[in-house]
Structure formats: C-alpha cells, structure tokens
Design a protein around this motif. Structure first.
Motif, PDB file in Angstrom:
ATOM      1  N   TYR A   7       2.360 -10.650   4.554  1.00  0.00           N
ATOM      2  CA  TYR A   7       2.817  -9.285   3.416  1.00  0.00           C
ATOM      3  C   TYR A   7       2.837  -9.863   1.916  1.00  0.00           C
ATOM      4  CZ  TYR A   7       3.723  -5.667   6.928  1.00  0.00           C
ATOM      5  OH  TYR A   7       3.795  -4.674   7.787  1.00  0.00           O
ATOM      6  N   HIS A  29      -3.016  -4.070  -1.010  1.00  0.00           N
ATOM      7  CA  HIS A  29      -1.958  -3.550  -0.595  1.00  0.00           C
ATOM      8  C   HIS A  29      -2.085  -2.062  -0.074  1.00  0.00           C
ATOM      9  CE1 HIS A  29      -1.722  -1.127  -4.349  1.00  0.00           C
ATOM     10  NE2 HIS A  29      -0.631  -0.286  -3.598  1.00  0.00           N
ATOM     11  N   HIS A  33       0.435  -1.515   6.142  1.00  0.00           N
ATOM     12  CA  HIS A  33       1.508  -0.601   6.183  1.00  0.00           C
ATOM     13  C   HIS A  33       2.571  -1.439   6.934  1.00  0.00           C
ATOM     14  CE1 HIS A  33      -1.488   2.236   5.175  1.00  0.00           C
ATOM     15  NE2 HIS A  33      -0.336   3.085   4.909  1.00  0.00           N
ATOM     16  N   TRP A  36       3.793   1.154  12.640  1.00  0.00           N
ATOM     17  CA  TRP A  36       3.166   2.303  12.998  1.00  0.00           C
ATOM     18  C   TRP A  36       3.161   3.625  12.274  1.00  0.00           C
ATOM     19  CZ3 TRP A  36      -1.614   1.579  14.530  1.00  0.00           C
ATOM     20  CH2 TRP A  36      -1.934   0.422  15.467  1.00  0.00           C
ATOM     21  N   HIS A  38       4.836   4.131   9.727  1.00  0.00           N
ATOM     22  CA  HIS A  38       4.414   4.170   8.170  1.00  0.00           C
ATOM     23  C   HIS A  38       3.083   4.579   8.289  1.00  0.00           C
ATOM     24  CE1 HIS A  38       3.921   1.863   4.206  1.00  0.00           C
ATOM     25  NE2 HIS A  38       4.132   2.697   3.875  1.00  0.00           N
ATOM     26  N   LEU A  39       2.124   4.046   8.892  1.00  0.00           N
ATOM     27  CA  LEU A  39       0.839   4.330   8.820  1.00  0.00           C
ATOM     28  C   LEU A  39       0.549   5.714   9.363  1.00  0.00           C
ATOM     29  CD1 LEU A  39      -2.241   3.706   8.806  1.00  0.00           C
ATOM     30  CD2 LEU A  39      -2.241   2.628  11.233  1.00  0.00           C
ATOM     31  N   ASN A  42       1.775   8.418   6.513  1.00  0.00           N
ATOM     32  CA  ASN A  42       0.813   8.363   5.299  1.00  0.00           C
ATOM     33  C   ASN A  42      -0.713   9.061   5.882  1.00  0.00           C
ATOM     34  OD1 ASN A  42       1.974   7.362   3.352  1.00  0.00           O
ATOM     35  ND2 ASN A  42       1.278   5.117   4.018  1.00  0.00           N
ATOM     36  N   GLY A  90       1.409  -0.396   1.731  1.00  0.00           N
ATOM     37  CA  GLY A  90       1.156   0.868   1.952  1.00  0.00           C
ATOM     38  C   GLY A  90       0.381   1.727   0.868  1.00  0.00           C
ATOM     39  N   ALA A  91      -0.389   2.932   1.706  1.00  0.00           N
ATOM     40  CA  ALA A  91      -1.097   3.663   0.868  1.00  0.00           C
ATOM     41  C   ALA A  91      -0.270   5.098   0.333  1.00  0.00           C
ATOM     42  CB  ALA A  91      -1.927   4.464   1.850  1.00  0.00           C
ATOM     43  N   SER A  92       0.948   5.078   0.390  1.00  0.00           N
ATOM     44  CA  SER A  92       1.760   5.894   0.005  1.00  0.00           C
ATOM     45  C   SER A  92       1.597   6.387  -1.494  1.00  0.00           C
ATOM     46  CB  SER A  92       3.243   5.702   0.037  1.00  0.00           C
ATOM     47  OG  SER A  92       3.707   5.236   1.516  1.00  0.00           O
TER      48      SER A  92
END
Length: 179
Positions: A7, A29, A33, A36, A38-39, A42, A90-92
């Motif tokens: 990370y 980034h 994630h 799981w 979190h992924l 998203n 993350g992709a957030s």
C-alpha cells in the motif's frame, strides 16, 4: 507487513506526493482496494451508475472521465492533509465522479434503495438527485467532522471526485452527450 509495504508503494501517501515522490500512485491507487468488501461496494456503485454514463459517452471518453475524477479526488484528499503518511487506496473517488456525473445527466432517474430493519427488507425507489445529493452532503459533513489522521474513509476524495464528475458532466450535458 507485506501488504502495508504494498500500500505504501502503490497507494497514495500524501506526504510522498507533495514531496514529488511516487507520483505514479496518483493513478495506481485507483486500482487497489482495502479488502473484498471495499472492492465489492465500489464495483456495485460503478455497475449501477457507470453503465449509463458509459453508454452516453462511449468507452474511451468514459475511461478518461473516470481517471480525471480519480485524479481530482486524490487532489482534494491530498489538499485536506498534505503531510499525511496514511496510504489511500481505492476507486471510491473516481466512482464518486461517476455519481456526480450521473446526478447531472440523469437527475430524474429512480434508484432502488434497500432498507434493512432487523428482519424487514424493503426496497424504496428514490429519485437519483435525492439519494446522490444526500450522499454528497454526508461526505462533506464527514470530511469536516472526522480527524484527518484517523485513517479509514477518504471523505474528501469522495467529495473531490463528485465535484469533478459534476463539472466534467456539465460539458457532456452542454454538448448533448459527448465530451
């Protein structure tokens, strides 16, 4: 330890970026994630809201839109705490841009919201503008009230991505569907 090192190498560490170090993490980034769930969360939001935007913009322009929102998200999160040493993954933020674009381009669409009260499951259709507007307000409120060094959720990244999505989608809206 290996995951933490990963990370730190590929997630955004604001202090590194503001020092000019590890700039590729501004992109990498978005593809990492924290687990799981979190992924899965998203990808659920991307599936629900992203397909309509991609249909409108086309796949190449949608990817550019997505990456631009992710960069804006990273930028606002870094500005909120430039000396932070907590990696952001993350992709957030990019997906928040998709939400902002969806809000502008599909405000009258209805979104099914699942409410779970112990053993009662109920689905309510809610206007997109209401759900997404409330979500944005919650992100800003949480960003203001949550200490920046607490780790966890990057609320300012969500807000930054959402705003970038709104602004970029305004060009799509003005041009009748293309960037």
């Amino acid at each position: 330890n290996a995951l933490n090192e990963f990370y730190y190498q590929w997630g955004i560490v604001p202090q590194f970026v503001t020092s000019g170090y590890n700039l590729p993490t501004l992109i990498t980034h978005m593809f990492l994630h924290g687990g799981w769930m979190h992924l899965a969360g998203n990808m659920l939001f991307l599936w629900i809201f992203g397909d309509n935007l991609e249909d409108l913009m086309g796949p190449v322009k949608f990817v550019l839109f997505y990456v631009a929102a992710g960069l804006a998200a990273a930028g606002l999160q870094i500005m909120a705490d430039p000396s932070s040493q907590i990696p952001m993954v993350g992709a957030s933020g990019a997906i928040a841009g998709v939400l902002g674009g969806y809000l502008l381009l599909f405000p009258r669409a209805r979104v099914d919201v699942l409410i779970i009260l112990v053993i009662i499951f109920k689905v309510f259709p809610v206007p997109a503008w209401m759900m997404l507007g409330l979500w944005f307000v919650i992100q800003v409120f949480s960003g203001v009230t949550t200490p920046s060094d607490s780790g966890g959720v990057a609320y300012w990244a969500h807000a930054g991505g959402f705003i970038a999505g709104l602004v970029t989608a305004a060009f799509v809206w003005q041009s009748g569907g293309s960037l």
